[in-house]
Motif scaffolding. Structure first.
Motif, PDB file in Angstrom:
ATOM      1  N   LEU A  98       0.828  -1.206   0.000  1.00  0.00           N
ATOM      2  CA  LEU A  98       0.000   0.000   0.000  1.00  0.00           C
ATOM      3  C   LEU A  98       0.859   1.252   0.000  1.00  0.00           C
ATOM      4  N   GLU A  99       1.903   1.224   0.834  1.00  0.00           N
ATOM      5  CA  GLU A  99       2.756   2.409   0.928  1.00  0.00           C
ATOM      6  C   GLU A  99       3.434   2.688  -0.406  1.00  0.00           C
ATOM      7  N   ARG A 100       3.801   1.591  -1.082  1.00  0.00           N
ATOM      8  CA  ARG A 100       4.459   1.769  -2.370  1.00  0.00           C
ATOM      9  C   ARG A 100       3.509   2.431  -3.380  1.00  0.00           C
ATOM     10  N   GLU A 101       2.258   1.992  -3.300  1.00  0.00           N
ATOM     11  CA  GLU A 101       1.251   2.550  -4.204  1.00  0.00           C
ATOM     12  C   GLU A 101       1.183   4.069  -4.110  1.00  0.00           C
ATOM     13  N   TRP A 102       1.302   4.547  -2.869  1.00  0.00           N
ATOM     14  CA  TRP A 102       1.159   5.975  -2.630  1.00  0.00           C
ATOM     15  C   TRP A 102       2.491   6.705  -2.703  1.00  0.00           C
ATOM     16  N   ALA A 103       3.588   5.932  -2.794  1.00  0.00           N
ATOM     17  CA  ALA A 103       4.901   6.535  -2.550  1.00  0.00           C
ATOM     18  C   ALA A 103       5.290   7.607  -3.540  1.00  0.00           C
TER      19      ALA A 103
ATOM     20  N   LEU B 164      11.716   8.385  -1.807  1.00  0.00           N
ATOM     21  CA  LEU B 164      13.103   8.863  -1.926  1.00  0.00           C
ATOM     22  C   LEU B 164      14.011   7.712  -2.367  1.00  0.00           C
ATOM     23  N   ALA B 165      13.791   6.543  -1.762  1.00  0.00           N
ATOM     24  CA  ALA B 165      14.603   5.370  -2.125  1.00  0.00           C
ATOM     25  C   ALA B 165      14.437   5.080  -3.622  1.00  0.00           C
ATOM     26  N   GLY B 166      13.207   5.236  -4.105  1.00  0.00           N
ATOM     27  CA  GLY B 166      12.933   5.015  -5.528  1.00  0.00           C
ATOM     28  C   GLY B 166      13.713   5.966  -6.413  1.00  0.00           C
TER      29      GLY B 166
ATOM     30  N   GLY C 203      16.687   6.866  -5.591  1.00  0.00           N
ATOM     31  CA  GLY C 203      18.093   6.611  -5.292  1.00  0.00           C
ATOM     32  C   GLY C 203      18.634   7.430  -4.129  1.00  0.00           C
ATOM     33  N   ILE C 204      17.724   7.999  -3.324  1.00  0.00           N
ATOM     34  CA  ILE C 204      18.172   8.809  -2.187  1.00  0.00           C
ATOM     35  C   ILE C 204      17.903   8.023  -0.904  1.00  0.00           C
ATOM     36  N   ALA C 205      18.981   7.652  -0.216  1.00  0.00           N
ATOM     37  CA  ALA C 205      18.804   6.910   1.033  1.00  0.00           C
ATOM     38  C   ALA C 205      18.394   7.889   2.122  1.00  0.00           C
ATOM     39  N   ALA C 206      17.291   7.625   2.774  1.00  0.00           N
ATOM     40  CA  ALA C 206      16.846   8.530   3.833  1.00  0.00           C
ATOM     41  C   ALA C 206      16.401   7.699   5.021  1.00  0.00           C
ATOM     42  N   ASP C 207      16.693   8.200   6.213  1.00  0.00           N
ATOM     43  CA  ASP C 207      16.324   7.427   7.376  1.00  0.00           C
ATOM     44  C   ASP C 207      14.929   7.845   7.834  1.00  0.00           C
ATOM     45  N   LEU C 208      14.130   6.847   8.194  1.00  0.00           N
ATOM     46  CA  LEU C 208      12.705   7.065   8.472  1.00  0.00           C
ATOM     47  C   LEU C 208      12.483   8.127   9.544  1.00  0.00           C
TER      48      LEU C 208
END
Ligand code: DC
Length: 262
Positions: A3-8, A192-194, A196-201
Motif C-alpha cells: 500500500l505504501e508503495r502505491e502511494w509513494a 526517496l529510495a525510488g 536513489g536517495i537513502a533517507a532514514d525514516l
C-alpha cells in the motif's frame, strides 16, 4: 508495504501534464461564454497522497493537473540561486511576480524562466526554502493569481495547502487528504529510495512534522481543512479506492465530470 508503495510517488509531489495539451483538450469554444470550468481542490499535509491521487484524477477526467507546491518551490529555487536573503520580502515578492513558471510536456516537468528545474526543486534545501517563501503573503498573492489564471482556461485538479480555502473557495469538489504521520513518513522514505536517495525514516518523519507545523501555524493561508471539504484519511486505504470515491464526488457535483453551463 504494498500500500505504501502505491502511494509513494506522492512525494515526487509534482506532475506536470502538458498544460498546452491539456488546455487544448479542455478548451471551451469561444462562443460558449457561459461554460463553466470545474475545479477539484485537493489539500492536505505533506506525503498524504495528494500528488498521486491528483495526477490520476486529472488523467481520468481529462483535466489539467496543477501542483501548486512546485510553484512555491520554483520561486524558492530562484531565490536561492540569486542568493536572495529569505527575509527580503520585497525582493521575494518581485521574484514571485517575475518568475515565468510553466509546466512541461513530460510528467514531472516544470520550467522556470524556460529552464527545466524539475529535479532541482526537489532538493532538501529547496524544500526548506519553499516552506519559508510560502509563508510570505505577497509571494502567495502573486502565485495565487497565477493559479487562478490557469483555471480560467481549463478544468483543473489543483493540489496544495490552500486551494479549497483561499485559491478556489467555491471549488465544486474539495478534498482534504490526510494520513497517519508515520505512514506518511514511510511513503516519503520509499519514494526517496525510488529516486536513489537513502533517507532514514526518523529523519524524514521529523522533517515532515516540522514542515507541517510551519504550514499549519503560519499567518498567511495556513494549512487547514475547508469547512465544506470532504476529509479522506488514506491510512490503510488503497489508491484505487480513494480514486473511485473522489470520482464519485466529482460526478455527483458536476455533469458527470463534464463542464456544465452556468
Ligand atoms: O507540496 P510541496 O511540499 O511541494 O510544497 C512546497 C511548500 O510550499 C510546502 O512548504 C508547502 C507550501 N505550499 C503552500 O504553502 N501552499 C500551497 N498551495 C502549496 C504548497
Amino acid at each position: 508495504m504494498k500500500l505504501e508503495r502505491e502511494w509513494a510517488d506522492d512525494a515526487s509531489e509534482f506532475c506536470a501534464k502538458s498544460i498546452g495539451k491539456a488546455l487544448e483538450r479542455n478548451r471551451v469554444p469561444e462562443n460558449t461564454v457561459s461554460a463553466k470550468r470545474i475545479v477539484v481542490a485537493i489539500d492536505g499535509p505533506a506525503a498524504a497522497g495528494k500528488s498521486t491521487l491528483a495526477r490520476r484524477l486529472a488523467q481520468r477526467l481529462g483535466f489539467t493537473y496543477i501542483n501548486t507546491g512546485a510553484m512555491y518551490r520554483a520561486v524558492a529555487l530562484w531565490a536561492l540561486r540569486r542568493q536572495t536573503d529569505l527575509s527580503d520580502l520585497h525582493r521575494l515578492e518581485q521574484l514571485a511576480k517575475e518568475a515565468r513558471i510553466e509546466f512541461g510536456a513530460e510528467d514531472d516537468q516544470i520550467l522556470l524562466n524556460g529552464e527545466d528545474v524539475s529535479a532541482a526543486i526537489r532538493s532538501e534545501e529547496v524544500s526548506t526554502a519553499a516552506s519559508k517563501v510560502s509563508s510570505i503573503p505577497a509571494v502567495r498573492r502573486a502565485l495565487v493569481a497565477a493559479q487562478r489564471r490557469i483555471a480560467e482556461l481549463s478544468s483543473v485538479v489543483m493540489e496544495g495547502r490552500d486551494i479549497g480555502t483561499v485559491v478556489f473557495p467555491d471549488a465544486q469538489v474539495k478534498i482534504y487528504l490526510d494520513a497517519d504521520p508515520r505512514e506518511r513518513a514511510r511513503r516519503r522514505t520509499l519514494e526517496l529510495a525510488g529516486r536513489g536517495i537513502a533517507a532514514d525514516l526518523d529523519g524524514v518523519a521529523t522533517d515532515i512534522r516540522q514542515r507541517d507545523e510551519r504550514d499549519r501555524t503560519r499567518a498567511a493561508s495556513p494549512l487547514r481543512q475547508a469547512p465544506d471539504a470532504d476529509l479522506i484519511d488514506t491510512t490503510g486505504l488503497r489508491l484505487d479506492e480513494v480514486e473511485e470515491k473522489v470520482l464519485q464526488l466529482v460526478r455527483s457535483r458536476t455533469a458527470n465530470g463534464k463542464e456544465v453551463a452556468r
